[in-house]
Design an enzyme around this catalytic site. Structure first.
Site, PDB file in Angstrom:
ATOM      1  N   HIS A 275      37.454  17.080  -4.139  1.00  9.78           N
ATOM      2  CA  HIS A 275      36.256  17.358  -3.244  1.00  9.78           C
ATOM      3  C   HIS A 275      36.570  16.094  -2.170  1.00  9.78           C
ATOM      4  CE1 HIS A 275      32.416  18.608  -1.698  1.00  9.78           C
ATOM      5  NE2 HIS A 275      31.746  18.074  -2.815  1.00  9.78           N
ATOM      6  N   HIS A 314      41.202  25.545   0.274  1.00  6.43           N
ATOM      7  CA  HIS A 314      39.703  25.452   0.239  1.00  6.43           C
ATOM      8  C   HIS A 314      39.404  26.598  -0.415  1.00  6.43           C
ATOM      9  CE1 HIS A 314      35.710  25.046   1.643  1.00  6.43           C
ATOM     10  NE2 HIS A 314      35.902  23.742   1.847  1.00  6.43           N
ATOM     11  N   ASP A 370      39.970  17.078   5.041  1.00  3.61           N
ATOM     12  CA  ASP A 370      40.582  15.851   4.567  1.00  3.61           C
ATOM     13  C   ASP A 370      42.080  15.473   5.010  1.00  3.61           C
ATOM     14  OD1 ASP A 370      38.168  14.809   3.141  1.00  3.61           O
ATOM     15  OD2 ASP A 370      38.741  16.625   1.837  1.00  3.61           O
TER      16      ASP A 370
HETATM   17  N1  CMC Z   1      48.589  22.191  -3.202  1.00  2.00           N
HETATM   18  C1  CMC Z   1      49.279  23.132  -4.082  1.00  2.00           C
HETATM   19  N2  CMC Z   1      48.762  24.329  -4.468  1.00  2.00           N
HETATM   20  C2  CMC Z   1      47.600  24.715  -4.080  1.00  2.00           C
HETATM   21  C3  CMC Z   1      46.651  23.787  -3.427  1.00  2.00           C
HETATM   22  C4  CMC Z   1      47.233  22.575  -2.926  1.00  2.00           C
HETATM   23  N3  CMC Z   1      46.449  21.731  -2.420  1.00  2.00           N
HETATM   24  N4  CMC Z   1      45.481  24.393  -3.336  1.00  2.00           N
HETATM   25  C5  CMC Z   1      45.466  25.538  -4.056  1.00  2.00           C
HETATM   26  N5  CMC Z   1      46.726  25.703  -4.554  1.00  2.00           N
HETATM   27  C6  CMC Z   1      47.223  26.760  -5.178  1.00  2.00           C
HETATM   28  C7  CMC Z   1      46.607  26.674  -6.839  1.00  2.00           C
HETATM   29  O1  CMC Z   1      47.810  26.303  -7.481  1.00  2.00           O
HETATM   30  C8  CMC Z   1      46.677  28.331  -7.050  1.00  2.00           C
HETATM   31  O2  CMC Z   1      47.904  29.054  -7.135  1.00  2.00           O
HETATM   32  P1  CMC Z   1      48.463  29.967  -8.230  1.00  2.00           P
HETATM   33  O3  CMC Z   1      47.549  31.083  -7.549  1.00  2.00           O
HETATM   34  O4  CMC Z   1      49.662  30.168  -8.273  1.00  2.00           O
HETATM   35  O5  CMC Z   1      47.799  29.569  -9.526  1.00  2.00           O
HETATM   36  C9  CMC Z   1      46.139  28.926  -5.705  1.00  2.00           C
HETATM   37  O6  CMC Z   1      46.722  27.882  -4.737  1.00  2.00           O
HETATM   38  C10 CMC Z   1      44.580  29.027  -5.539  1.00  2.00           C
HETATM   39  O7  CMC Z   1      44.082  27.685  -6.111  1.00  2.00           O
HETATM   40  P2  CMC Z   1      42.633  27.324  -6.835  1.00  2.00           P
HETATM   41  O8  CMC Z   1      42.850  26.050  -7.339  1.00  2.00           O
HETATM   42  O9  CMC Z   1      42.308  28.327  -7.865  1.00  2.00           O
HETATM   43  O10 CMC Z   1      41.869  27.262  -5.734  1.00  2.00           O
HETATM   44  P3  CMC Z   1      40.226  26.653  -5.653  1.00  2.00           P
HETATM   45  O11 CMC Z   1      39.355  27.348  -4.670  1.00  2.00           O
HETATM   46  O12 CMC Z   1      39.713  26.527  -6.999  1.00  2.00           O
HETATM   47  O13 CMC Z   1      40.392  25.372  -5.287  1.00  2.00           O
HETATM   48  C11 CMC Z   1      40.610  23.238  -3.984  1.00  2.00           C
HETATM   49  C12 CMC Z   1      40.221  24.619  -4.012  1.00  2.00           C
HETATM   50  C13 CMC Z   1      40.245  22.759  -2.621  1.00  2.00           C
HETATM   51  C14 CMC Z   1      40.029  22.408  -5.118  1.00  2.00           C
HETATM   52  C15 CMC Z   1      42.120  23.197  -3.826  1.00  2.00           C
HETATM   53  O14 CMC Z   1      42.763  23.908  -2.866  1.00  2.00           O
HETATM   54  C16 CMC Z   1      42.824  21.795  -4.248  1.00  2.00           C
HETATM   55  O15 CMC Z   1      43.018  21.220  -5.210  1.00  2.00           O
HETATM   56  N6  CMC Z   1      43.186  21.261  -2.800  1.00  2.00           N
HETATM   57  C17 CMC Z   1      43.516  20.073  -2.932  1.00  2.00           C
HETATM   58  C18 CMC Z   1      42.468  18.970  -2.935  1.00  2.00           C
HETATM   59  C19 CMC Z   1      41.815  19.132  -1.539  1.00  2.00           C
HETATM   60  O16 CMC Z   1      42.381  18.760  -0.396  1.00  2.00           O
HETATM   61  N7  CMC Z   1      40.374  18.946  -1.481  1.00  2.00           N
HETATM   62  C20 CMC Z   1      39.724  18.863  -0.500  1.00  2.00           C
HETATM   63  C21 CMC Z   1      38.628  20.307  -0.203  1.00  2.00           C
HETATM   64  S1  CMC Z   1      37.868  20.193   1.299  1.00  2.00           S
HETATM   65  C22 CMC Z   1      36.789  19.014   1.306  1.00  2.00           C
HETATM   66  C23 CMC Z   1      35.725  19.296   0.408  1.00  2.00           C
HETATM   67  O17 CMC Z   1      35.293  20.018  -0.291  1.00  2.00           O
HETATM   68  O18 CMC Z   1      35.360  18.077   0.087  1.00  2.00           O
END
Ligand code: CMC
Length: 435
Positions: A275, A314, A370
């Site tokens: 986050h 996201h 971010d």
């Molecule tokens: N790098 C590599 N792979 C990723 C990433 C990433 N940053 N984000 C998602 N994926 C992949 C994930 O491994 C999954 O792949 P698969 O379908 O093969 O299992 C797919 O994309 C879907 O990801 P998810 O984890 O199910 O998506 P989510 O909606 O649960 O997570 C998230 C959203 C923001 C937590 C995630 O994209 C992430 O961890 N990003 C990196 C951390 C980040 O930048 N966070 C800031 C978010 S914006 C500001 C805020 O909210 O505060």
């Protein structure tokens, strides 16, 4: 065809194949069904009824809200109907704060009064300073800030009276005013520098910079480009509808907890690297990559799921995060003043590769808010530990707006999700010598 549309009912017909019974479930507002409407679907009268299972709330609206609108497919973000691009270009953080908290842009006298109240509430009790001084020199800035906000409740014990809208408005303005002061105390403790008191004639962001960076001068004047850049970043971070920390704020607040304790909880959620802690994680990642030459092996690790490309992806945006586009432009303006950040080349190359790579394209992974913000913060002289703090200060406005909306919503009761129990069925206790 036209007849068909006009005859269509806004309902779902649900057939339970266990009993051959049919149920008509209302569809509200185009595409919303009420989970409680499914409870009538039972095999036997004494059954609990059907409930929905939605870990991490991927397809569940927990509230109606009129604060922030996001269209994730098209990269649209609006506060109270105003596009984020217009607010970032034409408004100020305090004006946007008023908009988010009160629902409309303020007129001149409303803004003057709001600004005056915020300015008058910037001081904190001296004992908060003592509290901050008690932390170890290397305590994380965000942990200190969370403690400081939670501690505010001990100075305003009457703040349990959250049912009074006028008093609530005072509480809200008080916290918005004190957040930069608390953050200033955190920073100066880290640096071992004497604390700087708020200056009432400075703007919200200039005063914040003053409390952090003033050394050895009687009057502090931040560079106007940097002051404006920080104001824009604060606007971009002010609210983001039902994210992890806003939901935490609402859940804690639903127990009628005081706003300071609820904020401390929301800040704890924000601190996580998935986050608001992601801005810090991005910078640490860029430092670790260190050179454009190391990007291919780093990307291999990401695609093999050994790590994540922080600042990408996201839950809601499946297009470019509109905040990231604005931040990228703001970064250019900041670097004109501070000089180009060495890590920018690595970030740009990572983005270029990711936007073309099948792994990221097929998963709709784009830079989020971010990805570039940390580069700006670093160039402005903030240490990485302060990055989540820089997110928490403006997001306080969103948390408080979400909290107040929840309190005013007659449909909201104490938050209490259900579970699908997967544990052992009832069994008898076994004495230790028989185990
Ligand atoms: N790098 C590599 N792979 C990723 C990433 C990433 N940053 N984000 C998602 N994926 C992949 C994930 O491994 C999954 O792949 P698969 O379908 O093969 O299992 C797919 O994309 C879907 O990801 P998810 O984890 O199910 O998506 P989510 O909606 O649960 O997570 C998230 C959203 C923001 C937590 C995630 O994209 C992430 O961890 N990003 C990196 C951390 C980040 O930048 N966070 C800031 C978010 S914006 C500001 C805020 O909210 O505060």
């Amino acid at each position: 065809m036209a007849d068909k549309v006009s005859d269509a009912k806004d309902t779902l017909t649900v057939r339970d194949n266990r009993t051959d019974r049919e149920y008509e479930i209302d569809i509200h507002e185009g595409d919303v069904v009420k989970a409680m409407d499914f409870r009538q679907i039972k095999v036997k009268d004494e059954d609990f009824g059907i409930m929905s299972y939605d870990p991490s709330f991927s397809n569940t609206a927990s509230t109606r809200s009129s604060i922030t609108f996001i269209d994730g497919a098209n990269g649209i973000l609006e506060y109270r109907g105003y596009p984020i691009e217009q607010l970032a270009e034409k408004s100020t953080f305090l004006e946007v704060s008023y908009l988010i908290l009160r629902g409309e842009l303020p007129n001149k006298s409303e803004l003057d009064e709001f600004t005056g109240t915020i300015t008058n509430h910037t001081y904190v009790h001296e004992n908060i300073k003592t509290l901050m001084n008690s932390f170890r020199y290397d305590a994380h800035a965000m942990s200190m800030l969370i403690s400081g906000v939670a501690a505010l409740n001990t100075f305003y014990p009457e703040d349990k009276s959250i049912r009074d809208p006028d008093y609530r408005w005072l509480q809200i303005q008080r916290v918005v005013a004190k957040m930069p002061t608390l953050a200033g105390l955190v920073y100066r403790h880290h640096r071992g520098l004497p604390r700087v008191y708020p200056e009432n004639e400075l703007s919200y962001t200039a005063n914040f910079l003053n409390m952090l960076f003033r050394i050895g001068v009687r009057e502090y004047k931040p560079n106007p480009v940097l002051e404006r850049a920080l104001d824009v970043l604060f606007i971009l971070h002010a609210d983001h509808e039902q994210n992890c920390s806003a939901t935490t704020m609402r859940v804690i607040g639903s127990a009628r907890t005081d706003p300071y304790s609820a904020l401390a909880g929301a800040m704890g959620a924000l601190f996580g690297p998935l986050h608001g802690g992601a801005n810090e994680a991005v910078l640490r990642m860029l430092r670790r990559i260190n050179s454009v030459d190391n990007i291919p092996s780093f990307m291999d690790g990401v695609k093999n799921k050994k790590e994540r490309l922080m600042g990408f992806g996201h839950r809601v945006y499946k297009a470019y995060d509109p905040r990231a586009s604005i931040i990228k432009r703001t970064a250019d303006e900041v670097f004109e003043v501070t000089g180009r950040n060495r890590l920018l080349d690595i970030a740009l190359e990572l983005e270029k590769i990711a936007l073309e790579d099948e792994y990221f394209v097929s998963r709709n992974l784009y830079p989020n808010v971010d990805f570039y913000s940390g580069l700006i913060y670093q160039s402005m002289g903030f240490p990485v530990e302060m990055f989540p703090v820089l997110f928490a200060i403006p997001r306080t406005v969103g948390w408080l707006a979400q909290w107040e909306e929840m309190l005013e919503d007659n449909e909201q009761r104490i938050s209490r999700p259900r579970q699908v129990f997967t544990g052992k069925p009832r069994r008898d206790f076994v004495p230790i010598e028989s185990r």
